[in-house]
Motif scaffolding. Structure first.
Motif, PDB file in Angstrom:
ATOM      1  N   ALA A 164       0.808  -1.221  -0.048  1.00  0.00           N
ATOM      2  CA  ALA A 164       0.024  -0.084  -0.125  1.00  0.00           C
ATOM      3  C   ALA A 164       0.863   1.295  -0.057  1.00  0.00           C
ATOM      4  CB  ALA A 164      -0.952  -0.130   1.036  1.00  0.00           C
ATOM      5  N   ALA A 165       1.919   1.336   0.958  1.00  0.00           N
ATOM      6  CA  ALA A 165       2.729   2.423   0.739  1.00  0.00           C
ATOM      7  C   ALA A 165       3.455   2.601  -0.553  1.00  0.00           C
ATOM      8  CB  ALA A 165       3.846   2.320   1.883  1.00  0.00           C
ATOM      9  N   ALA A 166       3.879   1.437  -1.211  1.00  0.00           N
ATOM     10  CA  ALA A 166       4.529   1.609  -2.414  1.00  0.00           C
ATOM     11  C   ALA A 166       3.565   2.220  -3.530  1.00  0.00           C
ATOM     12  CB  ALA A 166       5.004   0.392  -2.957  1.00  0.00           C
ATOM     13  N   TYR A 167       2.118   1.775  -3.445  1.00  0.00           N
ATOM     14  CA  TYR A 167       1.135   2.460  -4.447  1.00  0.00           C
ATOM     15  C   TYR A 167       0.875   3.894  -4.067  1.00  0.00           C
ATOM     16  CZ  TYR A 167      -3.716   3.725  -6.187  1.00  0.00           C
ATOM     17  OH  TYR A 167      -4.572   4.317  -6.807  1.00  0.00           O
ATOM     18  N   CYS A 168       1.113   4.274  -2.677  1.00  0.00           N
ATOM     19  CA  CYS A 168       0.957   5.799  -2.286  1.00  0.00           C
ATOM     20  C   CYS A 168       2.185   6.505  -2.787  1.00  0.00           C
ATOM     21  CB  CYS A 168       0.909   5.902  -0.901  1.00  0.00           C
ATOM     22  SG  CYS A 168      -0.694   5.187  -0.124  1.00  0.00           S
ATOM     23  N   ALA A 169       3.383   5.920  -2.651  1.00  0.00           N
ATOM     24  CA  ALA A 169       4.646   6.732  -3.217  1.00  0.00           C
ATOM     25  C   ALA A 169       4.389   6.886  -4.685  1.00  0.00           C
ATOM     26  CB  ALA A 169       5.689   5.869  -2.988  1.00  0.00           C
ATOM     27  N   TRP A 170       3.754   5.850  -5.585  1.00  0.00           N
ATOM     28  CA  TRP A 170       3.755   6.261  -6.925  1.00  0.00           C
ATOM     29  C   TRP A 170       2.777   6.973  -7.128  1.00  0.00           C
ATOM     30  CZ3 TRP A 170      -0.974   4.598  -9.691  1.00  0.00           C
ATOM     31  CH2 TRP A 170      -1.014   4.831 -11.138  1.00  0.00           C
ATOM     32  N   ALA A 171       1.692   7.314  -6.448  1.00  0.00           N
ATOM     33  CA  ALA A 171       0.446   8.016  -6.708  1.00  0.00           C
ATOM     34  C   ALA A 171       0.419   9.449  -6.325  1.00  0.00           C
ATOM     35  CB  ALA A 171      -0.789   7.351  -6.143  1.00  0.00           C
ATOM     36  N   GLY A 172       1.564   9.570  -5.358  1.00  0.00           N
ATOM     37  CA  GLY A 172       1.841  11.107  -4.778  1.00  0.00           C
ATOM     38  C   GLY A 172       0.834  11.154  -3.564  1.00  0.00           C
ATOM     39  N   ARG A 173       0.430   9.955  -3.031  1.00  0.00           N
ATOM     40  CA  ARG A 173      -0.291  10.095  -2.026  1.00  0.00           C
ATOM     41  C   ARG A 173       0.141   9.326  -0.611  1.00  0.00           C
ATOM     42  NH1 ARG A 173      -5.141  13.171  -2.311  1.00  0.00           N
ATOM     43  NH2 ARG A 173      -6.619  11.340  -1.575  1.00  0.00           N
ATOM     44  N   SER A 174      -0.462   9.291   0.336  1.00  0.00           N
ATOM     45  CA  SER A 174      -0.188   8.718   1.580  1.00  0.00           C
ATOM     46  C   SER A 174      -1.147   7.852   2.342  1.00  0.00           C
ATOM     47  CB  SER A 174       0.400   9.529   2.833  1.00  0.00           C
ATOM     48  OG  SER A 174       1.558  10.507   2.075  1.00  0.00           O
ATOM     49  N   LEU A 175      -0.675   7.040   3.063  1.00  0.00           N
ATOM     50  CA  LEU A 175      -1.882   6.097   4.040  1.00  0.00           C
ATOM     51  C   LEU A 175      -2.212   7.290   4.967  1.00  0.00           C
ATOM     52  CD1 LEU A 175      -0.154   2.713   4.268  1.00  0.00           C
ATOM     53  CD2 LEU A 175      -2.153   3.388   2.849  1.00  0.00           C
ATOM     54  N   PRO A 176      -3.649   7.069   5.352  1.00  0.00           N
ATOM     55  CA  PRO A 176      -4.109   7.905   6.338  1.00  0.00           C
ATOM     56  C   PRO A 176      -3.562   7.954   7.672  1.00  0.00           C
ATOM     57  CG  PRO A 176      -5.805   6.523   5.731  1.00  0.00           C
ATOM     58  CD  PRO A 176      -4.612   6.411   4.781  1.00  0.00           C
ATOM     59  N   THR A 177      -3.383   8.830   8.483  1.00  0.00           N
ATOM     60  CA  THR A 177      -3.230   8.498  10.115  1.00  0.00           C
ATOM     61  C   THR A 177      -4.475   7.675  10.581  1.00  0.00           C
ATOM     62  OG1 THR A 177      -3.938  10.770  10.774  1.00  0.00           O
ATOM     63  CG2 THR A 177      -1.334  10.545  10.016  1.00  0.00           C
ATOM     64  N   GLU A 178      -4.142   7.260  11.704  1.00  0.00           N
ATOM     65  CA  GLU A 178      -5.296   6.589  12.144  1.00  0.00           C
ATOM     66  C   GLU A 178      -6.362   7.787  12.829  1.00  0.00           C
ATOM     67  OE1 GLU A 178      -6.408   3.316  15.872  1.00  0.00           O
ATOM     68  OE2 GLU A 178      -4.171   4.387  15.968  1.00  0.00           O
ATOM     69  N   ALA A 179      -5.951   8.972  13.058  1.00  0.00           N
ATOM     70  CA  ALA A 179      -6.901   9.847  13.262  1.00  0.00           C
ATOM     71  C   ALA A 179      -7.539  10.547  12.343  1.00  0.00           C
ATOM     72  CB  ALA A 179      -5.952  11.166  14.107  1.00  0.00           C
ATOM     73  N   GLN A 180      -6.895  10.518  11.211  1.00  0.00           N
ATOM     74  CA  GLN A 180      -7.474  11.119   9.976  1.00  0.00           C
ATOM     75  C   GLN A 180      -8.519  10.027   9.481  1.00  0.00           C
ATOM     76  OE1 GLN A 180      -4.194  11.508   7.414  1.00  0.00           O
ATOM     77  NE2 GLN A 180      -4.159  13.636   7.460  1.00  0.00           N
ATOM     78  N   TRP A 181      -8.153   8.639   9.571  1.00  0.00           N
ATOM     79  CA  TRP A 181      -9.366   7.561   9.329  1.00  0.00           C
ATOM     80  C   TRP A 181     -10.386   7.751  10.194  1.00  0.00           C
ATOM     81  CZ3 TRP A 181     -12.375   3.901  10.677  1.00  0.00           C
ATOM     82  CH2 TRP A 181     -12.695   3.166   9.991  1.00  0.00           C
ATOM     83  N   GLU A 182     -10.272   7.832  11.363  1.00  0.00           N
ATOM     84  CA  GLU A 182     -11.397   8.116  12.352  1.00  0.00           C
ATOM     85  C   GLU A 182     -12.398   8.892  11.980  1.00  0.00           C
ATOM     86  OE1 GLU A 182     -12.610   7.510  16.879  1.00  0.00           O
ATOM     87  OE2 GLU A 182     -11.075   6.153  16.264  1.00  0.00           O
TER      88      GLU A 182
END
Length: 300
Positions: free
Chosen positions: A121-139
């Motif tokens: 998932a992190a590799a996809y994010c690096a390609w897409a110029g995105r990030s995984l959400p923090t737990e607080a952002q997700w909630e």
């Protein structure tokens, strides 16, 4: 998502022992953008086609498949975990073959990609110029502005939403509002919600922020390392989890959640897994990347 302060954690007494959903604590977040849905098979195919990336399940040659979803010859079955006998290790199971070598995704382009590890998932994010959400952002995103509610629409698992929904919505299996297990787990799924495994990402009804299926369907990886006691020391502004750990946070539950053993299909529910783990009910969604964010790369 608007800038906001919200109460993070279990305010209803539903916490699973050891998951660390309490104490409830106030969190302040700046505005951010987040995907309306989980990353789909079509999305992930765009990434692999562009980069040649191979997921960890593809490299290792196997992944974990729910026993009723196995689509593989007997010789591909590698074993069963003693504590979770509904899982099978299946040779050849990966994101392109979610049930094993005899399965495929030709008609599942709008379903969430599964069998992806945190590292994938992190590799996809690096390609897409995105990030995984923090737990607080997700909630915060999952709550949709509803303070203390169990679910993205309120406290009743069968309640109708009061927000207007796009015309593209589907409502299979009314009155269910999410894709979880109905029946006797893990042997008999009554399919009251319409699905044995994954559902298209724009099924059911979005929450007040426009997010689809933050609970049920698939677990979603978050950026944070997980620790059961983190909430007692969490920062007030933009918490980002412990600085190190052994396992990463997963949120939202999946199509396998059932009250008889796993009531983690809730806004505040937490789970975790090692960053190299993949399974047939785990996916992710992404957020905008911040300029100061150097912690969400594969292997960090």
């Amino acid at each position: 998502m608007p800038a906001q302060s919200f109460r993070m954690g279990d305010a209803n007494g539903d916490e699973n022992r050891g998951d660390g959903e309490t104490p409830v604590h106030e969190v302040r977040l700046e505005r951010f953008s987040i995907d309306a849905t989980s990353v789909t098979n079509d999305d992930f195919a765009g990434f692999t086609d562009a980069t040649g990336y191979r997921t960890e399940a593809e490299v290792w040659g196997f992944s974990a498949v729910f026993h009723l979803a196995v689509a593989a010859p007997m010789q591909d079955l590698l074993g069963t975990p003693p504590d979770t006998p509904w899982w099978r290790g299946v040779k050849g199971a990966d994101w392109r073959h979610p049930g094993g070598r005899n399965s495929g995704i030709h008609d599942l382009g709008d379903h969430p990609v599964v069998h992806v590890s945190w590292n994938d998932a992190a590799a996809y994010c690096a390609w897409a110029g995105r990030s995984l959400p923090t737990e607080a952002q997700w909630e915060a995103a999952s709550r949709g502005g509803l303070d203390g509610a169990r679910f993205p629409w309120g406290d009743d698992p069968h309640a109708d939403l009061t927000v207007a929904a796009p015309t593209t919505q589907t409502r299979p299996g009314e009155p269910w509002m999410m894709n979880i297990w109905q029946g006797t787990f893990p042997i008999d799924n009554a399919l009251e919600d319409g699905f044995l495994t994954t559902a298209p990402v724009r099924s059911f009804t979005p929450n007040a922020y426009g997010l689809w299926q933050t609970i049920g369907n698939v677990w979603e990886w978050c950026a944070d390392w997980w620790h059961p006691g983190y909430y007692r020391a969490s920062a007030f502004v933009d918490p980002r989890g412990p600085v190190q750990g052994q396992v990463r946070v997963m949120r939202g539950g999946s199509y396998l959640c059932h009250m008889s053993y796993c009531n983690r299909y809730r806004n505040s529910a937490r789970s975790s897994n090692t960053p190299d783990s993949s399974m047939g009910n785990g996916g992710f969604r992404t957020v905008e990347t911040r300029a100061d964010d150097d912690s969400l790369q594969p292997g960090v």
